[in-house]
Design an enzyme around this catalytic site. Structure first.
Site, PDB file in Angstrom:
ATOM      1  CB  CYS A   1       1.129  -4.638  12.370  1.00 17.17           C
ATOM      2  SG  CYS A   1       0.825  -3.096  11.155  1.00 17.17           S
TER       3      CYS A   1
ATOM      4  NE  ARG B   1       0.088   0.328   5.057  1.00 14.68           N
ATOM      5  CZ  ARG B   1       0.649   1.563   5.478  1.00 14.68           C
ATOM      6  NH1 ARG B   1       0.669   2.211   5.030  1.00 14.68           N
ATOM      7  NH2 ARG B   1       1.144   1.647   6.453  1.00 14.68           N
TER       8      ARG B   1
ATOM      9  NE  ARG C   1      -9.402 -25.439  26.789  1.00 17.83           N
ATOM     10  CZ  ARG C   1      -9.802 -26.246  28.066  1.00 17.83           C
ATOM     11  NH1 ARG C   1      -8.620 -26.462  28.775  1.00 17.83           N
ATOM     12  NH2 ARG C   1     -10.909 -26.000  27.803  1.00 17.83           N
TER      13      ARG C   1
ATOM     14  CE1 TYR D   1      -1.961  -2.738  16.871  1.00 12.89           C
ATOM     15  CE2 TYR D   1      -1.612  -0.927  16.296  1.00 12.89           C
ATOM     16  CZ  TYR D   1      -1.495  -2.445  16.433  1.00 12.89           C
ATOM     17  OH  TYR D   1      -0.697  -2.542  14.981  1.00 12.89           O
TER      18      TYR D   1
ATOM     19  CD  GLU E   1       3.870   1.226  19.756  1.00 10.22           C
ATOM     20  OE1 GLU E   1       3.188   2.197  18.078  1.00 10.22           O
ATOM     21  OE2 GLU E   1       4.973   1.115  19.828  1.00 10.22           O
TER      22      GLU E   1
ATOM     23  NE  ARG F   1      -2.745  -5.695   9.613  1.00 14.36           N
ATOM     24  CZ  ARG F   1      -2.561  -4.881   8.780  1.00 14.36           C
ATOM     25  NH1 ARG F   1      -2.211  -5.722   7.526  1.00 14.36           N
ATOM     26  NH2 ARG F   1      -2.235  -3.559   8.944  1.00 14.36           N
ATOM     27  CB  SER F   2       1.277  -6.268   8.055  1.00 17.43           C
ATOM     28  OG  SER F   2       2.088  -5.512   6.923  1.00 17.43           O
ATOM     29  CB  VAL F   3       6.175  -8.663  10.584  1.00 18.47           C
ATOM     30  CG1 VAL F   3       7.521  -8.248  11.435  1.00 18.47           C
ATOM     31  CG2 VAL F   3       5.019  -9.543  10.660  1.00 18.47           C
ATOM     32  CG  ASP F   4       8.829  -2.117   8.916  1.00 17.51           C
ATOM     33  OD1 ASP F   4       9.760  -2.573   8.491  1.00 17.51           O
ATOM     34  OD2 ASP F   4       8.318  -0.841   9.162  1.00 17.51           O
TER      35      ASP F   4
ATOM     36  CE1 TYR G   1       7.272  -1.204   3.082  1.00 10.24           C
ATOM     37  CE2 TYR G   1       7.427  -1.375   5.179  1.00 10.24           C
ATOM     38  CZ  TYR G   1       6.595  -1.517   4.425  1.00 10.24           C
ATOM     39  OH  TYR G   1       5.008  -1.420   4.386  1.00 10.24           O
TER      40      TYR G   1
ATOM     41  CD1 TRP H   1       2.170   5.569  17.155  1.00 12.83           C
ATOM     42  CD2 TRP H   1       0.629   5.040  15.661  1.00 12.83           C
ATOM     43  NE1 TRP H   1       2.056   4.050  16.995  1.00 12.83           N
ATOM     44  CE2 TRP H   1       0.582   3.494  16.496  1.00 12.83           C
ATOM     45  CE3 TRP H   1      -0.114   5.048  14.386  1.00 12.83           C
ATOM     46  CZ2 TRP H   1       0.640   2.741  16.022  1.00 12.83           C
ATOM     47  CZ3 TRP H   1      -1.144   3.915  14.207  1.00 12.83           C
ATOM     48  CH2 TRP H   1      -0.694   2.616  15.019  1.00 12.83           C
TER      49      TRP H   1
ATOM     50  CG  ASN I   1       5.590  -4.969  16.029  1.00  8.69           C
ATOM     51  OD1 ASN I   1       6.217  -5.276  15.290  1.00  8.69           O
ATOM     52  ND2 ASN I   1       5.549  -4.011  17.276  1.00  8.69           N
TER      53      ASN I   1
ATOM     54  CG  HIS J   1       6.922  -7.198   5.085  1.00 15.21           C
ATOM     55  ND1 HIS J   1       5.539  -7.341   5.073  1.00 15.21           N
ATOM     56  CD2 HIS J   1       6.407  -5.851   4.884  1.00 15.21           C
ATOM     57  CE1 HIS J   1       5.147  -5.938   6.174  1.00 15.21           C
ATOM     58  NE2 HIS J   1       5.895  -4.776   5.092  1.00 15.21           N
TER      59      HIS J   1
END
Length: 427
Positions: free
Chosen positions: A222, A25, A202, A147, A62, A278-281, A321, A84, A289, A319
């Site tokens: 993310c 994106r 659980r 979040y 953060e 779901r998405s990892v820079d 960049y 941010w 993280n 991923h």
């Protein structure tokens, strides 16, 4: 041994070796793999990477922002956390382009008449307005229900008011009068309560992926959820904790009664945390993280009097960049050449001592290997250091309501790292 940095370096290499090119994106482009995992034992140290310098205060700021339930960047900006800013500014530009002309005005002069033109603030001007203008920050600094909103006030549903309750009446031309109130769930408070009352559950989970509100967020989560898991400590583990608390150093069996353990508030359980992403820079985001969820695990463990055990990250689209490739290679490191190691030894010993050592050893056919060992001359450019430890400083108010606490409550001790590696952030 620092296994965390080695895992992370291996992950970078995995992406370089096996990643496929994908568009994204931001328009930057990535190389990506899918379905990876990070595992770390908290007993081996606080999970702050050492193969590049990490800004611990920014990470703490953060996380506190999340735990406050805050979604406005003003708290972040006021405390020097700027990660941010790009997302907030992009949201401002989108609203400006849709006709909300809040910006700066300038006078256009020509031979016929003068007129004014409104144009958007630059990013720097926008952030300065957030810092100095509370009304502007309230309207333009909010990121939507990201979040913090989901963790502390998940929007559940509307329900009818009871007859005896006061209510607001909402009417429209085509709808009947509705009498309702909004319901919200504090997932963090519920988690803490469940850990104290039903630690084997659980269902010890917190979710940020609120499908009904994704379109209202500047960026969908993310890292979209986490789960915790506890287990009972055996007697030996609790005795070790008791010895540590009492400062016992003799390597002799100690005996403590359960009353002794209770008196000294010795934990009965260990707690682990697993987050899903779901998405990892991988270069810029993932180190944050890892440390952030490590800190969250420590905070929760302290609140419920448990021992932090294992930290696990499940990673989806993992991923790099395309403008982070060279930085990733630098952090993975390479082997020093003999000349580079020799130069480091000369600098460590001093030129004169170095040559005196050579003159002493040459008649006997000896080398300088002993001196390389003494001066700890590394073989690799980014060899990991030992992980640091986390210290909780005293604070007037403690507990999970961390909005009342100071960022200074958290301190890292014995942190040694390689220099920071700069890389552009893709928004």
């Amino acid at each position: 041994m620092n296994r965390l940095d080695k895992q992370y370096q291996s992950l970078l290499q995995d992406i370089l070796d096996n990643g496929v090119k994908k568009q994204d994106r931001t328009g930057t482009g990535t190389i990506s793999v899918f379905g990876r995992q990070i595992r770390h034992k908290m007993s081996e140290g606080f999970p702050l990477l050492t193969t590049k310098k990490m800004p611990f205060k920014t990470i703490v700021t953060e996380l506190i922002w999340f735990l406050r339930g805050d979604t406005n960047i003003k708290y972040l900006v006021d405390n020097g956390c700027n990660i941010w800013n790009g997302d907030a500014y992009q949201a401002y530009i989108k609203r400006y382009n849709k006709g909300e002309y809040v910006g700066k005005t300038k006078l256009l002069e020509n031979s016929k008449k003068n007129r004014t033109l409104t144009e958007p603030f630059t990013k720097e001007e926008f952030i300065e307005k957030i810092k100095t203008d509370d009304e502007f920050a309230y309207k333009w600094g909010d990121l939507g229900p990201v979040y913090g909103a989901q963790w502390r006030s998940w929007h559940w549903r509307s329900e009818p008011f009871l007859p005896e309750e006061k209510y607001m009446i909402y009417t429209t031309e085509d709808k009947p009068v509705t009498w309702s109130r909004e319901k919200y769930i504090d997932q963090i408070a519920n988690l803490i309560n469940d850990l104290k009352t039903n630690p084997d559950s659980r269902r010890l989970m917190v979710n940020a992926w609120n499908v009904g509100e994704l379109d209202s967020m500047v960026l969908p989560p993310c890292h979209y959820g986490f789960q915790v898991y506890t287990k009972e400590l055996d007697e030996t583990e609790r005795v070790i904790l008791m010895d540590k608390k009492l400062g016992v150093t003799e390597n002799l069996p100690q005996y403590y009664t359960e009353d002794d353990m209770i008196k000294h508030n010795i934990p009965t359980r260990a707690i682990s945390l697993m987050w899903n992403q779901r998405s990892v820079d991988t270069f810029l985001g993932l180190p944050f993280n890892i440390a952030s969820y490590g800190l969250l695990l420590e905070i929760i463990a302290k609140e419920v009097n448990m021992i932090p055990d294992e930290l696990i990250g499940n990673l989806g689209d993992t991923h790099l960049y395309l403008n982070h490739i060279e930085q990733a290679k630098e952090q993975i490191g390479r082997k020093y050449t003999p000349d580079e190691r020799s130069k480091m030894l000369k600098e460590a010993m001093g030129y004169e001592n170095y040559h005196n050592a050579i003159e002493e050893l040459m008649p006997f056919g000896g080398g300088l290997s002993e001196y390389y060992e003494i001066h700890k001359i590394p073989y690799y450019t980014r060899k990991p250091f030992e992980l640091p430890t986390l210290k909780f400083n005293s604070c007037p108010i403690t507990g999970i309501d961390i909005e009342y606490q100071s960022i200074a409550q958290f301190e890292i001790e014995n942190y040694q790292s390689h220099p920071a590696i700069k890389a552009p952030l893709s928004n």
